[in-house]
Enzyme design. Structure first.
Site, PDB file in Angstrom:
ATOM      1  N   GLN A   1      -2.940 -12.178   8.143  1.00 52.08           N
ATOM      2  CA  GLN A   1      -3.140 -11.903   6.706  1.00 52.08           C
ATOM      3  C   GLN A   1      -2.456 -12.987   5.867  1.00 52.08           C
ATOM      4  O   GLN A   1      -3.049 -13.536   4.937  1.00 52.08           O
ATOM      5  CB  GLN A   1      -2.570 -10.523   6.372  1.00 52.08           C
ATOM      6  CG  GLN A   1      -2.469 -10.236   4.890  1.00 52.08           C
ATOM      7  CD  GLN A   1      -2.046  -8.812   4.590  1.00 52.08           C
ATOM      8  OE1 GLN A   1      -2.849  -7.905   4.682  1.00 52.08           O
ATOM      9  NE2 GLN A   1      -0.804  -8.596   4.202  1.00 52.08           N
TER      10      GLN A   1
ATOM     11  N   MET B   1       0.844  -1.193   0.000  1.00 51.61           N
ATOM     12  CA  MET B   1       0.000   0.000   0.000  1.00 51.61           C
ATOM     13  C   MET B   1       0.885   1.250   0.000  1.00 51.61           C
ATOM     14  O   MET B   1       0.430   2.348   0.339  1.00 51.61           O
ATOM     15  CB  MET B   1      -0.943  -0.013   1.204  1.00 51.61           C
ATOM     16  CG  MET B   1      -1.890  -1.216   1.165  1.00 51.61           C
ATOM     17  SD  MET B   1      -3.458  -0.960   1.991  1.00 51.61           S
ATOM     18  CE  MET B   1      -2.911  -0.704   3.655  1.00 51.61           C
TER      19      MET B   1
ATOM     20  N   HIS C   1       9.558  -3.577   3.375  1.00 48.17           N
ATOM     21  CA  HIS C   1       9.075  -3.810   2.005  1.00 48.17           C
ATOM     22  C   HIS C   1      10.238  -4.158   1.076  1.00 48.17           C
ATOM     23  O   HIS C   1      10.115  -5.018   0.197  1.00 48.17           O
ATOM     24  CB  HIS C   1       8.386  -2.560   1.442  1.00 48.17           C
ATOM     25  CG  HIS C   1       7.113  -2.196   2.141  1.00 48.17           C
ATOM     26  ND1 HIS C   1       7.000  -1.119   2.980  1.00 48.17           N
ATOM     27  CD2 HIS C   1       5.885  -2.776   2.110  1.00 48.17           C
ATOM     28  CE1 HIS C   1       5.768  -1.040   3.437  1.00 48.17           C
ATOM     29  NE2 HIS C   1       5.068  -2.027   2.929  1.00 48.17           N
TER      30      HIS C   1
ATOM     31  N   GLN D   1     -10.374  -2.570   2.395  1.00 44.06           N
ATOM     32  CA  GLN D   1      -9.887  -3.153   3.644  1.00 44.06           C
ATOM     33  C   GLN D   1      -9.876  -2.158   4.803  1.00 44.06           C
ATOM     34  O   GLN D   1      -9.371  -2.457   5.874  1.00 44.06           O
ATOM     35  CB  GLN D   1      -8.523  -3.813   3.449  1.00 44.06           C
ATOM     36  CG  GLN D   1      -7.357  -2.888   3.164  1.00 44.06           C
ATOM     37  CD  GLN D   1      -6.104  -3.661   2.767  1.00 44.06           C
ATOM     38  OE1 GLN D   1      -5.996  -4.188   1.670  1.00 44.06           O
ATOM     39  NE2 GLN D   1      -5.133  -3.743   3.670  1.00 44.06           N
TER      40      GLN D   1
ATOM     41  N   LYS E   1       5.742 -11.651   7.415  1.00 42.44           N
ATOM     42  CA  LYS E   1       5.154 -12.386   8.537  1.00 42.44           C
ATOM     43  C   LYS E   1       4.628 -11.458   9.632  1.00 42.44           C
ATOM     44  O   LYS E   1       4.004 -11.921  10.573  1.00 42.44           O
ATOM     45  CB  LYS E   1       6.199 -13.319   9.147  1.00 42.44           C
ATOM     46  CG  LYS E   1       6.487 -14.554   8.323  1.00 42.44           C
ATOM     47  CD  LYS E   1       7.333 -15.515   9.142  1.00 42.44           C
ATOM     48  CE  LYS E   1       7.742 -16.719   8.322  1.00 42.44           C
ATOM     49  NZ  LYS E   1       8.584 -17.632   9.106  1.00 42.44           N
ATOM     50  N   LYS E   2       4.928 -10.153   9.541  1.00 41.17           N
ATOM     51  CA  LYS E   2       4.379  -9.260  10.569  1.00 41.17           C
ATOM     52  C   LYS E   2       2.849  -9.342  10.554  1.00 41.17           C
ATOM     53  O   LYS E   2       2.208  -9.347  11.578  1.00 41.17           O
ATOM     54  CB  LYS E   2       4.828  -7.815  10.363  1.00 41.17           C
ATOM     55  CG  LYS E   2       4.319  -6.928  11.508  1.00 41.17           C
ATOM     56  CD  LYS E   2       4.756  -5.510  11.373  1.00 41.17           C
ATOM     57  CE  LYS E   2       4.050  -4.804  10.256  1.00 41.17           C
ATOM     58  NZ  LYS E   2       2.603  -4.564  10.494  1.00 41.17           N
ATOM     59  N   ASP E   3       2.299  -9.420   9.332  1.00 41.61           N
ATOM     60  CA  ASP E   3       0.845  -9.583   9.193  1.00 41.61           C
ATOM     61  C   ASP E   3       0.555 -11.084   9.146  1.00 41.61           C
ATOM     62  O   ASP E   3       0.157 -11.623   8.104  1.00 41.61           O
ATOM     63  CB  ASP E   3       0.376  -8.878   7.926  1.00 41.61           C
ATOM     64  CG  ASP E   3       0.638  -7.389   7.991  1.00 41.61           C
ATOM     65  OD1 ASP E   3      -0.058  -6.701   8.722  1.00 41.61           O
ATOM     66  OD2 ASP E   3       1.588  -6.929   7.322  1.00 41.61           O
TER      67      ASP E   3
ATOM     68  N   ARG F   1       2.738   2.170   9.703  1.00 41.95           N
ATOM     69  CA  ARG F   1       2.044   2.867  10.793  1.00 41.95           C
ATOM     70  C   ARG F   1       3.000   3.493  11.813  1.00 41.95           C
ATOM     71  O   ARG F   1       2.583   4.357  12.587  1.00 41.95           O
ATOM     72  CB  ARG F   1       1.115   1.915  11.531  1.00 41.95           C
ATOM     73  CG  ARG F   1      -0.122   1.600  10.728  1.00 41.95           C
ATOM     74  CD  ARG F   1      -0.875   0.464  11.361  1.00 41.95           C
ATOM     75  NE  ARG F   1      -1.971   0.060  10.514  1.00 41.95           N
ATOM     76  CZ  ARG F   1      -3.220   0.431  10.704  1.00 41.95           C
ATOM     77  NH1 ARG F   1      -3.535   1.206  11.703  1.00 41.95           N
ATOM     78  NH2 ARG F   1      -4.168   0.019   9.886  1.00 41.95           N
TER      79      ARG F   1
ATOM     80  N   LEU G   1       6.762   3.022   1.637  1.00 39.52           N
ATOM     81  CA  LEU G   1       7.655   1.869   1.769  1.00 39.52           C
ATOM     82  C   LEU G   1       8.786   2.087   2.764  1.00 39.52           C
ATOM     83  O   LEU G   1       9.319   3.189   2.880  1.00 39.52           O
ATOM     84  CB  LEU G   1       8.236   1.518   0.387  1.00 39.52           C
ATOM     85  CG  LEU G   1       7.182   1.290  -0.713  1.00 39.52           C
ATOM     86  CD1 LEU G   1       7.854   0.971  -2.036  1.00 39.52           C
ATOM     87  CD2 LEU G   1       6.219   0.164  -0.326  1.00 39.52           C
TER      88      LEU G   1
HETATM   89  O1  PAF Z   1      -0.212  -5.814   3.731  1.00 39.42           O
HETATM   90  C1  PAF Z   1      -0.597  -4.901   2.971  1.00 39.42           C
HETATM   91  O2  PAF Z   1       0.101  -3.894   2.747  1.00 39.42           O
HETATM   92  C2  PAF Z   1      -1.970  -5.004   2.324  1.00 39.42           C
HETATM   93  O3  PAF Z   1      -2.882  -5.624   3.168  1.00 39.42           O
HETATM   94  C3  PAF Z   1      -1.926  -5.700   0.950  1.00 39.42           C
HETATM   95  C4  PAF Z   1      -1.440  -7.131   1.079  1.00 39.42           C
HETATM   96  C5  PAF Z   1      -0.999  -4.933   0.023  1.00 39.42           C
HETATM   97  C6  PAF Z   1      -3.334  -5.736   0.336  1.00 39.42           C
HETATM   98  O4  PAF Z   1      -3.836  -4.457   0.149  1.00 39.42           O
END
Ligand code: PAF
Length: 283
Positions: A155, A26, A33, A57, A150-152, A189, A29
Site C-alpha cells: 500500500q 479506518m 496508529h 477497498q 510500513k506493515k502495509d 485484524r 485504533l
Molecule cells: O491502511 C488503511 O487503514 C487504509 O487502507 C487507508 C490508508 C486508511 C485507506 O482507507
C-alpha cells in the site's frame, strides 16, 4: 480536539492552516496508529486523522459490515495523542454518487500494475479503492505531510507512486512496524483472532525472520526458501496466500543483483488474514 463529519466544516476549520500532518485510518485504533500520529507531530504543526471504513477497498466477499467500529474509544486515544481534528465522513460525503448498493458510478484512481501482484492478486480492486479514497482525502485536507505504516508495504509503495505520478505536493512519511512483544505486527485484524489463533499468530513474523536469517547466512535459493516457509506454516494450520522475496524498490521478485530486499507475506490463521514484511539488505 474537533470531530468533523462534513467536507465543508473541515475546509473551514483548515482555512489558513499551514503545515498540516495527515494520518488516514479506518479506525479501531491501536498502538501502531498512535505511533503514526506521533510521527506526524514530528513533521507537522497541525494534525488531522481521518476515520473512514472505505467500502471501495473491500471486495464483495470481504466483511465490510463487520469491520470493527470503535469510534468512542478511538476518539479517547486520539485526544490523548494530541490530535487537532478527527475527520469522520459518512459514505455519501466521500462518494456522493453512492446509491447505497454499488459504487459503479464512482471515478477511481487506477494504480500501476504493482497493484495486481502480492495482495492485489487475491484482492482485485483493493488498491484502486485505497488510492481513490486517498486521492479524495488528500484533495479535501491538502496536507503537507501524510504518514503511513510500513506493515502495509505494498500500500505504501502504491501511495508513493500515486503521489509522485499525480503530482501531489505531499511528503509521504513511512512509519516502522509496531509489534507485540512476541513479534506479531499490530493490526486491527488481530482483534479477530481467537484465543487459539493468538497463540500461533507470531509464527508468521518468526517464519519471515528465519528466511531473512537464512539469506543473510548466504542461502540465495529464494524460491526454495519461500516454498519451505509456506509448507512449514501450512503444517501449522495456516493458509498461505503468498510469501515473496522482492526487490524493495520495485516489488518485483528479487534477483541476485538486488541489494535492498523486502520479504512479504500474507496468510490466514483461523480465517483471519494477516500480512507482514521485513525489509533487509542482502549480504
Ligand atoms: O491502511 C488503511 O487503514 C487504509 O487502507 C487507508 C490508508 C486508511 C485507506 O482507507
Amino acid at each position: 480536539m474537533q470531530i468533523i463529519t462534513s467536507k465543508e466544516a473541515l475546509t473551514l476549520a483548515l482555512k489558513n492552516r499551514a503545515n498540516i500532518g495527515f494520518v488516514p485510518t479506518m479506525g479501531n485504533l491501536h498502538a501502531g496508529h498512535i505511533h503514526l500520529v506521533s510521527l506526524a507531530k514530528q513533521h507537522a504543526d497541525f494534525i488531522v486523522v481521518s476515520i473512514f471504513v472505505n467500502p471501495l477497498q473491500f471486495a464483495a466477499s470481504e466483511d465490510l459490515t463487520n469491520y470493527p467500529r470503535t469510534l468512542e474509544a478511538d476518539y479517547d486515544k486520539l485526544k490523548v495523542a494530541g490530535v487537532d481534528i478527527v475527520f469522520v465522513p459518512g459514505v455519501t460525503e466521500l462518494y456522493p454518487d453512492f446509491d447505497g448498493k454499488n459504487l459503479n458510478q464512482t471515478i477511481t484512481v487506477m494504480p500501476s500494475s504493482v497493484a495486481d501482484r502480492l495482495c492485489g492478486a487475491t484482492r482485485p480492486g483493493h488498491f484502486a479503492g485505497v488510492a481513490t479514497v486517498l486521492a479524495k482525502l488528500f484533495n479535501i485536507i491538502q496536507p503537507q505531510v501524510a504518514v503511513f505504516g510500513k506493515k502495509d508495504f505494498q500500500q505504501l509503495f502504491i501511495i508513493k507512486e500515486m503521489v509522485k505520478q499525480l503530482h501531489y505536493p505531499i511528503q509521504i512519511v513511512a512509519a516502522e512496524i509496531v509489534r507485540e512483544p512476541n513479534g506479531l505486527a499490530m493490526s486491527s485484524r488481530n482483534g479477530y483472532l481467537s484465543e487459539t489463533a493468538r497463540t500461533s499468530a507470531h509464527l508468521l513474523s518468526q517464519t519471515l525472520q528465519e528466511i531473512v536469517n537464512a539469506i543473510k547466512d548466504g542461502n540465495v535459493d529464494f524460491g526454495n526458501l519461500e516454498n519451505q516457509a509456506a509448507q512449514q506454516l501450512t503444517t501449522q494450520g495456516w493458509i498461505v496466500d503468498y510469501i515473496s522475496i522482492c526487490a524493495a524498490d520495485s516489488l518485483m521478485p528479487a534477483t541476485l543483483n538486488d541489494k535492498n530486499l523486502v520479504l512479504l507475506a500474507a496468510a490466514k490463521i483461523d480465517r483471519t488474514r494477516l500480512i507482514d514484511n521485513i525489509e533487509f539488505c542482502a549480504k
